[in-house]
Design a protein around this motif. Structure first.
Motif, PDB file in Angstrom:
ATOM      1  N   LEU A   7      87.317  88.663  72.637  1.00  0.00           N
ATOM      2  CA  LEU A   7      88.614  88.162  72.204  1.00  0.00           C
ATOM      3  C   LEU A   7      89.379  87.682  73.432  1.00  0.00           C
ATOM      4  O   LEU A   7      88.895  87.804  74.556  1.00  0.00           O
ATOM      5  CB  LEU A   7      89.404  89.275  71.506  1.00  0.00           C
ATOM      6  N   ARG A   8      90.590  87.207  73.239  1.00  0.00           N
ATOM      7  CA  ARG A   8      91.452  86.788  74.345  1.00  0.00           C
ATOM      8  C   ARG A   8      92.795  87.495  74.251  1.00  0.00           C
ATOM      9  O   ARG A   8      93.322  87.715  73.177  1.00  0.00           O
ATOM     10  CB  ARG A   8      91.710  85.281  74.294  1.00  0.00           C
ATOM     11  N   ALA A   9      93.350  87.835  75.419  1.00  0.00           N
ATOM     12  CA  ALA A   9      94.719  88.340  75.521  1.00  0.00           C
ATOM     13  C   ALA A   9      95.382  87.470  76.583  1.00  0.00           C
ATOM     14  O   ALA A   9      95.293  87.762  77.767  1.00  0.00           O
ATOM     15  CB  ALA A   9      94.751  89.804  75.920  1.00  0.00           C
ATOM     16  N   GLY A  10      95.968  86.381  76.169  1.00  0.00           N
ATOM     17  CA  GLY A  10      96.486  85.424  77.146  1.00  0.00           C
ATOM     18  C   GLY A  10      95.309  84.779  77.859  1.00  0.00           C
ATOM     19  O   GLY A  10      94.371  84.295  77.241  1.00  0.00           O
ATOM     20  N   SER A  11      95.317  84.840  79.177  1.00  0.00           N
ATOM     21  CA  SER A  11      94.248  84.207  79.950  1.00  0.00           C
ATOM     22  C   SER A  11      93.066  85.139  80.207  1.00  0.00           C
ATOM     23  O   SER A  11      92.045  84.708  80.732  1.00  0.00           O
ATOM     24  CB  SER A  11      94.808  83.719  81.287  1.00  0.00           C
ATOM     25  N   ARG A  12      93.190  86.402  79.841  1.00  0.00           N
ATOM     26  CA  ARG A  12      92.118  87.369  80.123  1.00  0.00           C
ATOM     27  C   ARG A  12      91.302  87.675  78.874  1.00  0.00           C
ATOM     28  O   ARG A  12      91.847  87.804  77.786  1.00  0.00           O
ATOM     29  CB  ARG A  12      92.733  88.673  80.645  1.00  0.00           C
ATOM     30  N   PRO A  13      89.989  87.825  79.039  1.00  0.00           N
ATOM     31  CA  PRO A  13      89.174  88.217  77.893  1.00  0.00           C
ATOM     32  C   PRO A  13      89.386  89.688  77.540  1.00  0.00           C
ATOM     33  O   PRO A  13      89.792  90.499  78.383  1.00  0.00           O
ATOM     34  CB  PRO A  13      87.736  87.971  78.359  1.00  0.00           C
ATOM     35  N   VAL A  14      89.100  90.005  76.293  1.00  0.00           N
ATOM     36  CA  VAL A  14      89.150  91.385  75.805  1.00  0.00           C
ATOM     37  C   VAL A  14      87.829  91.661  75.093  1.00  0.00           C
ATOM     38  O   VAL A  14      87.398  90.895  74.232  1.00  0.00           O
ATOM     39  CB  VAL A  14      90.326  91.596  74.818  1.00  0.00           C
ATOM     40  N   LEU A  15      87.196  92.757  75.479  1.00  0.00           N
ATOM     41  CA  LEU A  15      86.015  93.238  74.769  1.00  0.00           C
ATOM     42  C   LEU A  15      86.483  94.191  73.684  1.00  0.00           C
ATOM     43  O   LEU A  15      87.360  95.025  73.931  1.00  0.00           O
ATOM     44  CB  LEU A  15      85.080  93.982  75.720  1.00  0.00           C
ATOM     45  N   THR A  90      92.562  97.171  81.457  1.00  0.00           N
ATOM     46  CA  THR A  90      93.213  98.118  80.549  1.00  0.00           C
ATOM     47  C   THR A  90      92.239  98.473  79.432  1.00  0.00           C
ATOM     48  O   THR A  90      91.693  97.589  78.774  1.00  0.00           O
ATOM     49  CB  THR A  90      94.498  97.520  79.948  1.00  0.00           C
ATOM     50  N   ILE A  91      92.043  99.761  79.239  1.00  0.00           N
ATOM     51  CA  ILE A  91      91.136 100.298  78.229  1.00  0.00           C
ATOM     52  C   ILE A  91      91.974 100.982  77.159  1.00  0.00           C
ATOM     53  O   ILE A  91      92.942 101.677  77.477  1.00  0.00           O
ATOM     54  CB  ILE A  91      90.165 101.319  78.860  1.00  0.00           C
ATOM     55  N   ALA A  92      91.609 100.797  75.898  1.00  0.00           N
ATOM     56  CA  ALA A  92      92.311 101.470  74.802  1.00  0.00           C
ATOM     57  C   ALA A  92      91.299 102.051  73.825  1.00  0.00           C
ATOM     58  O   ALA A  92      90.245 101.458  73.591  1.00  0.00           O
ATOM     59  CB  ALA A  92      93.231 100.495  74.070  1.00  0.00           C
ATOM     60  N   PHE A  93      91.637 103.222  73.283  1.00  0.00           N
ATOM     61  CA  PHE A  93      90.860 103.853  72.221  1.00  0.00           C
ATOM     62  C   PHE A  93      91.776 103.975  71.019  1.00  0.00           C
ATOM     63  O   PHE A  93      92.893 104.480  71.140  1.00  0.00           O
ATOM     64  CB  PHE A  93      90.413 105.271  72.601  1.00  0.00           C
ATOM     65  N   LEU A 107      87.197 100.655  70.669  1.00  0.00           N
ATOM     66  CA  LEU A 107      87.433 100.615  72.102  1.00  0.00           C
ATOM     67  C   LEU A 107      87.677  99.172  72.474  1.00  0.00           C
ATOM     68  O   LEU A 107      86.918  98.285  72.070  1.00  0.00           O
ATOM     69  CB  LEU A 107      86.216 101.138  72.867  1.00  0.00           C
ATOM     70  N   THR A 108      88.760  98.909  73.216  1.00  0.00           N
ATOM     71  CA  THR A 108      88.997  97.578  73.751  1.00  0.00           C
ATOM     72  C   THR A 108      89.176  97.684  75.252  1.00  0.00           C
ATOM     73  O   THR A 108      89.641  98.716  75.773  1.00  0.00           O
ATOM     74  CB  THR A 108      90.237  96.891  73.137  1.00  0.00           C
ATOM     75  N   GLU A 109      88.798  96.629  75.947  1.00  0.00           N
ATOM     76  CA  GLU A 109      89.044  96.544  77.385  1.00  0.00           C
ATOM     77  C   GLU A 109      89.460  95.127  77.709  1.00  0.00           C
ATOM     78  O   GLU A 109      88.725  94.175  77.449  1.00  0.00           O
ATOM     79  CB  GLU A 109      87.811  96.911  78.205  1.00  0.00           C
ATOM     80  N   GLU A 110      90.654  94.988  78.287  1.00  0.00           N
ATOM     81  CA  GLU A 110      91.116  93.716  78.832  1.00  0.00           C
ATOM     82  C   GLU A 110      90.658  93.689  80.281  1.00  0.00           C
ATOM     83  O   GLU A 110      90.919  94.631  81.040  1.00  0.00           O
ATOM     84  CB  GLU A 110      92.632  93.620  78.745  1.00  0.00           C
ATOM     85  N   LEU A 111      89.961  92.619  80.681  1.00  0.00           N
ATOM     86  CA  LEU A 111      89.307  92.625  81.983  1.00  0.00           C
ATOM     87  C   LEU A 111      89.186  91.224  82.552  1.00  0.00           C
ATOM     88  O   LEU A 111      89.507  90.237  81.889  1.00  0.00           O
ATOM     89  CB  LEU A 111      87.926  93.259  81.864  1.00  0.00           C
ATOM     90  N   GLY A 112      88.680  91.137  83.767  1.00  0.00           N
ATOM     91  CA  GLY A 112      88.407  89.862  84.404  1.00  0.00           C
ATOM     92  C   GLY A 112      87.202  89.196  83.757  1.00  0.00           C
ATOM     93  O   GLY A 112      86.248  89.868  83.358  1.00  0.00           O
ATOM     94  N   ALA A 113      87.235  87.862  83.662  1.00  0.00           N
ATOM     95  CA  ALA A 113      86.191  87.115  82.966  1.00  0.00           C
ATOM     96  C   ALA A 113      84.804  87.366  83.536  1.00  0.00           C
ATOM     97  O   ALA A 113      83.830  87.470  82.799  1.00  0.00           O
ATOM     98  CB  ALA A 113      86.512  85.620  83.001  1.00  0.00           C
ATOM     99  N   ASN A 114      84.681  87.484  84.851  1.00  0.00           N
ATOM    100  CA  ASN A 114      83.360  87.636  85.469  1.00  0.00           C
ATOM    101  C   ASN A 114      82.741  89.014  85.238  1.00  0.00           C
ATOM    102  O   ASN A 114      81.558  89.213  85.505  1.00  0.00           O
ATOM    103  CB  ASN A 114      83.435  87.331  86.965  1.00  0.00           C
TER     104      ASN A 114
END
Length: 169
Positions: A7-15, A90-93, A107-114
């Motif tokens: 997914l996307r959160a602004g410019s950062r991907p989210v798993l 950022t990690i969320a449960f 579980l979600t994680e907002e992270l760097g694209a690479n």
């Protein structure tokens, strides 16, 4: 669903990962917030005095040659939601009661694209341990699959961090 959704959160991907766990919410909440119980499935040993918004925490990579990583609790809403940082990620449960008495876990994680393929492979491995008690596939096999899917959209994907050692099977 066991595969990561990108997914996307602004410019950062989210798993995003969704798993159904056979245990009730209270038991899963302990498994995902008690530092001792987390050691059975989570990739780091978490050092925290008390879970509360703003509380600092430290991620220790005891089984790898990787230095500690700082974090802070962003959200704390027991037994439904907790989020915290992992360096710049950022990690969320999120937990919800399932109709069969188990728990629907996200579980979600907002992270760097690479880092998307690397971390997706890692979370899949961790969530196997949380859900099933054992890993079902190697990190490398998962990474290669995620890198093939994520690279066209996110660009080149980083492999394991320096100091990481894949466990013996």
């Amino acid at each position: 669903m066991t595969e990561a959704t990108l997914l996307r959160a602004g410019s950062r991907p989210v798993l995003r990962f969704e798993r159904h766990l056979a245990r009730p919410v209270d038991a899963v909440w302990r498994a995902v917030t008690d530092p001792e119980e987390m050691r059975a499935w989570f990739p780091t040993r978490i050092e925290i005095d008390a879970w509360r918004v703003g509380a600092p925490l430290t991620h220790h990579f005891d089984e790898h040659d990787i230095g500690p990583l700082p974090g802070v609790v962003v959200e704390w809403d027991p037994p439904r939601r907790v989020s915290f940082t992992w360096g710049t990620d950022t990690i969320a449960f999120e937990l919800a009661p399932a109709s069969d008495g188990g728990t629907d876990f996200v579980l979600t994680e907002e992270l760097g694209a690479n880092a998307a393929a690397r971390n997706a492979a890692g979370w899949d491995t961790c969530l196997d341990r949380l859900q099933l008690g054992a890993e079902q596939e190697t990190w490398q096999a998962r990474f290669e699959r995620y890198a093939a899917v994520f690279s066209p959209e996110l660009g080149p994907q980083d492999g394991p961090p320096e100091g990481y050692h894949e466990p013996e099977r």
